[in-house]
Design an enzyme around this catalytic site. Structure first.
Site, short mmCIF file in Angstrom:
data_model
loop_
_atom_site.label_atom_id
_atom_site.label_comp_id
_atom_site.label_asym_id
_atom_site.label_seq_id
_atom_site.Cartn_x
_atom_site.Cartn_y
_atom_site.Cartn_z
N CYS A 154 6.32 6.62 -3.20
CA CYS A 154 6.37 6.71 -1.70
C CYS A 154 7.45 5.99 -1.16
O CYS A 154 8.18 6.21 -0.31
CB CYS A 154 4.96 6.35 -1.29
SG CYS A 154 3.71 7.64 -1.55
N HIS A 155 7.14 4.41 -1.33
CA HIS A 155 8.16 3.49 -0.84
C HIS A 155 8.93 2.59 -1.61
O HIS A 155 9.52 1.74 -1.36
CB HIS A 155 7.44 2.99 0.41
CG HIS A 155 6.59 3.77 1.00
ND1 HIS A 155 5.27 3.95 1.17
CD2 HIS A 155 7.36 4.28 2.23
CE1 HIS A 155 5.19 4.64 2.22
NE2 HIS A 155 6.37 5.27 2.79
N GLY A 156 8.85 3.17 -2.80
CA GLY A 156 9.72 2.26 -4.15
C GLY A 156 9.13 0.75 -4.45
O GLY A 156 9.84 -0.07 -4.96
N HIS A 209 0.78 -0.99 -1.05
CA HIS A 209 1.56 -0.95 0.11
C HIS A 209 0.80 0.03 1.11
O HIS A 209 0.09 -0.66 2.03
CB HIS A 209 2.86 -0.46 -0.16
CG HIS A 209 3.77 -0.41 1.13
ND1 HIS A 209 4.43 0.84 1.11
CD2 HIS A 209 3.78 -0.81 2.02
CE1 HIS A 209 5.23 0.68 2.36
NE2 HIS A 209 4.79 -0.30 2.89
#
Lengths: 690, 176
Positions: free
Chosen positions: B140-142, B121
């Protein structure tokens, strides 16, 4: 003077912008429509050349700062890594280092031109003073830049120059401590010099904008020294001045490229290839050539404070020039006396420059004092006096008259300008060579090297044999710490394959770690590893070698030199001779004598060497006939060993030499073509202006 | 640009101007090359990016280690039978970035998963043995990766990349 511009873009988008920010109109009125006197000669192109140099220095400087490490322990090495590993790093560094010299060279011509043609006179006083400020800023910037490579000359130059401020009564010591950020020159000093060296060029650029602004308000001076009166006296800046400037710039780039590609170390000091050592001052501390006249003035005065005042005064006095010379006639062309004294003044300045490079003793000091008096007398006595007693010749009525009068003999001016430029360049450049007035022994005999000259290449066989000599003999005491095993397979090197270099590396034991157990361990060398040094630290090297640490050999042929003397240094500029280092190293290796000459007192533990400065060297005779076995049938003699290992070390000192000379040839072919084309274009453009 | 009245030889004049401009343009372009090229990794950086060897013997089943190659973290997981089965049970076509587990490991060394531990990502480092698929979870963003390092859930667009590597012996790999 350019009034409000009537420039109007036709494109609607540009129109939209122009109504809100008339930047195109500003550019148009300043650099296109701007009326420039039609009688300007080539000395006036140095303004454009200086703009170019400022741009080149800022651009290459910003790039070098991307790779440079401003730390006392790492700076010297980081500069070497730029030159060795960064793509085109050697080119960028050569441009920036010799660019500084070119910048000063151009600014001196620009200043002498202003002096000769009276460009400082009413109404151009502020323009002139801004120029003096730029010059002072350039000196500060150049000095701090010279400190950054952190070699011996960097360090000791910084020491000497910062100590100038200790002459200030009462506050001197505090000022020097403030400048250093410590009790001596050290890491804090290097860091702040780096920061300021990055800042000042942008300050210069700012003052240059003011300088150009003032120029465009007052209008350009010209060789006749009379102001333009009618339209016939001027031509539009573009294309007339632009084409002429571009041709001038192109000629200057040829001169510049000569240094970048063929003489990169000619203007430098060999001592600066030795890392800074706070414990040893080089035998002769000499600034870069562009400071030499002022350095000579400093040394001429036996009192510390008075010397410093005289040195700074010699520069500051320039700012008062508009009032010291009050003669109504601007151009020295029409001032028979001022003209002669101007040339004498030029000789005095070059003389001071020469003396600044000489050891401060005997006749040099006396002549230095005489010339210092002459320097100040020119400004303080001669110019004020001349403006009162001199009877100038009549000046032409207008610039157009001046152009008509000399149209018969104009073709000679350019040729003479170029010749004068080259000679002056050679002289200026050459004066620094004497800076290397080391107290060497006998001059080493000149050898024939395969790598000398513009087409020189390394002899692969010699490089491979030299590597063998280094490995079997030299490496027991001397390191080669800037050379990695992978370099053995680099283009322009000894010509080994990647696999051969890896195999060579694997014969070495390299210390690595810590491992998962937290311990250091030894492993076979890899191509990325550097040649291991024989001693763990300098103290160990010292104690094992009778008190003298064997120097690292990576840079030795560039870090050693000997005095060439006058006029050899001038001839060297044209013949591209720059093999003093290799000549010295090869001579040293063969210069051992079993018995010191009668009367020479050889200290205990030293050996007599004809070529070593002072003759008493701590290194025993390293090479003997038959010591290293060659596989290629080359003679196993000391002379051959010396030559081979010196060739090898020259390669380690400058691994990209072949690339440098090869690119140099291409650049020269290109620049000559461009210069010729620009010459004819300029001629065509000007055809109707005469 | 110019008002030069060389109407006698308009073509010759134009040719000269065009030729000069062209040569100057070539020079300017050639000057840009070294100024840009210097930004690329220098020779010492490239040399330091040479292949490395990693000994797998100390890694017990169910454990993983993180090694660095070219400044990037490389996860080497010694997968359990259960983890391998989980990775192979799922229908490849149902995955966001379809790739079979067999394609992501070396034949005969099915228990060893070697992936570059950088979330696809925005470059954070996923935590091993976390997330709903027993693989990797990026805090960080799953983004969630499975036991084969394939993206299963979250914003990351593709699977964790497999670096170039070979088995030198049964217990030693060379990365790079």
């Amino acid at each position: 003077m350019s009034g409000p511009s009537d420039f109007q873009p036709t494109n609607p988008a540009l129109k939209w912008i122009e109504r809100r920010l008339p930047i195109m109109g500003l550019m148009h009125s300043s650099f296109v429509a701007y009326p420039t006197p039609r009688n300007l000669n080539y000395w006036w192109t140095f303004g454009a050349i200086l703009s170019l140099m400022l741009g080149v220095q800022i651009l290459t400087g910003v790039i070098l700062a991307m790779h440079y490490t401003p730390h006392a322990d790492l700076a010297f090495k980081s500069v070497e890594l730029i030159v060795r590993d960064v793509n085109y790093g050697w080119l960028l560094r050569n441009i920036h280092a010799s660019g500084a010299s070119m910048f000063f060279f151009a600014v001196y011509i620009h200043m002498f031109r202003g002096l000769y043609y009276g460009s400082y006179k009413e109404p151009r006083e502020v323009l002139w003073i801004l120029g003096v400020i730029i010059y002072l800023l350039m000196m500060a910037t150049g000095f701090m830049g010279y400190v950054l490579p952190w070699g011996q000359m960097s360090f000791w130059g910084a020491t000497v120059i910062t100590n100038l401020f200790s002459a200030v009564p009462y506050f001197g010591e505090s000022i020097v401590t403030l400048l250093w950020g410590g009790y001596s020159i050290g890491n804090p000093t290097l860091n702040r010099f780096f920061s300021l060296h990055y800042l000042l060029p942008f300050v210069i650029a700012g003052v240059v904008v003011l300088h150009v602004w003032a120029l465009h308000v007052a209008g350009q001076n010209n060789p006749a020294g009379v102001e333009p009166k009618t339209e016939k006296d001027t031509v539009p800046f573009t294309p007339y001045a632009t084409m002429k400037d571009m041709f001038g710039v192109s000629c200057f780039m040829l001169f510049f490229a000569w240094f970048i590609f063929y003489m990169p170390n000619y203007l430098g000091d060999a001592d600066n290839y030795n890392p800074a050592n706070p414990g040893v001052t080089p035998a002769h501390i000499v600034p870069e050539w562009y400071y030499l006249p002022f350095y000579a003035i400093l040394r001429s005065i036996p009192n510390k404070l008075a010397g410093v005042i005289a040195m700074f005064g010699a520069i500051i006095i320039l700012a008062f020039l508009p009032w010291l010379d009050s003669a109504k006639t601007r151009s020295s062309k029409y001032r028979p006396l001022a003209k002669q004294f101007f040339w004498m003044f030029v000789v005095v300045c070059i003389g001071l420059g020469y003396l600044g490079a000489q050891p401060p003793e005997g006749i040099y000091v006396i002549v230095g004092r005489i010339l210092t008096v002459c320097y100040f007398a020119y400004f303080l006595i001669l110019l004020p006096l001349l403006s009162r007693i001199e009877k100038p010749r009549p000046v032409p009525n207008s610039i157009a008259d001046d152009v008509l009068a000399k149209s018969g003999r104009k073709s000679a001016t350019m040729a003479s300008a170029v010749i004068a430029l080259l000679v002056a360049g050679g002289l200026f450049a050459g004066s620094v060579q004497d800076a290397r007035a080391e107290d060497h022994g006998a001059s080493p005999p000149g050898q024939k090297w395969s790598f000398s000259g513009p087409f020189g290449k390394f002899d692969r066989g010699a490089l491979q044999r030299g590597l063998k000599v280094y490995k079997e003999v030299c490496s027991s005491c001397h390191g080669l710490s800037y050379v990695a095993f992978r370099n053995l397979a680099d283009a322009g090197g000894p010509g080994y394959s990647v696999a051969q270099a890896a195999a060579f590396a694997s014969e070495y034991k390299i210390k690595d770690g810590p491992n998962d157990q937290g311990e250091m361990f030894e492993r076979p060398g890899r191509p990325a590893d550097y040649f291991p040094s024989p001693f763990p630290n300098e103290q160990a090297a010292r104690v094992a070698n009778g008190g003298a640490a064997p120097p690292d050999l990576s840079l030795i042929p560039k870090a050693r030199s000997y005095k060439r003397g006058f006029p050899m240094f001038l001839i060297d500029f044209f013949t591209q001779y720059q093999e003093q280092g290799p000549d010295y190293v090869a001579a040293l290796l063969q210069g051992y004598e079993d018995k010191a000459p009668a009367g020479f007192n050889l200290p205990e533990g030293s050996y007599y060497n004809k070529y070593f400065p002072g003759h008493a060297i701590k290194m025993p005779k390293p090479l003997n006939d038959g010591q290293v076995t060659y596989d290629d049938g080359s003679p196993a003699t000391v002379a051959q060993y010396a030559k081979d290992v010196t060739t090898f070390l020259m390669w380690t000192a400058e691994p990209h030499m072949e690339a440098r000379k090869q690119l140099g040839l291409q650049v020269f072919v290109f620049l000559i073509l461009l210069t010729v084309l620009l010459y004819f274009t300029k001629k065509k453009v000007w055809a109707n202006a005469h | 640009m110019t008002t030069a009245s060389s109407a006698d030889h308009p073509t010759r004049r134009d040719f000269l101007f065009v030729a000069t401009g062209a040569v100057a343009a070539v020079g300017a372009a050639a000057t840009v090359w070294p100024l840009v090229s210097q930004m690329n990794p220098d020779a010492s950086t490239i040399a330091a990016g040479a292949p490395i060897e990693v000994d797998l013997a100390p890694i017990a089943e169910g454990q993983d280690i993180k090694v660095f190659w070219r400044g990037k973290p490389i996860y080497i997981s010694h997968r359990t039978k259960k983890q391998i089965d989980e990775a192979r049970k799922v229908a490849v076509s149902s995955l966001p970035d379809p790739e079979s587990d067999e394609q992501r490991v070396k034949a005969g060394h099915d228990q060893w998963l070697v992936v570059i531990g950088i979330c696809t990502h925005l470059g954070c480092i996923p935590i091993a043995h976390e997330g709903a698929y027993d693989g990797f979870f990026c805090p960080c963003h799953g983004s969630v990766y499975d036991t084969s390092g394939r993206i299963r859930q979250g914003p990351a667009p593709s699977n964790l990349p497999v670096p170039p590597y070979t088995f030198v012996s049964d217990t030693k790999i060379q990365i790079g």
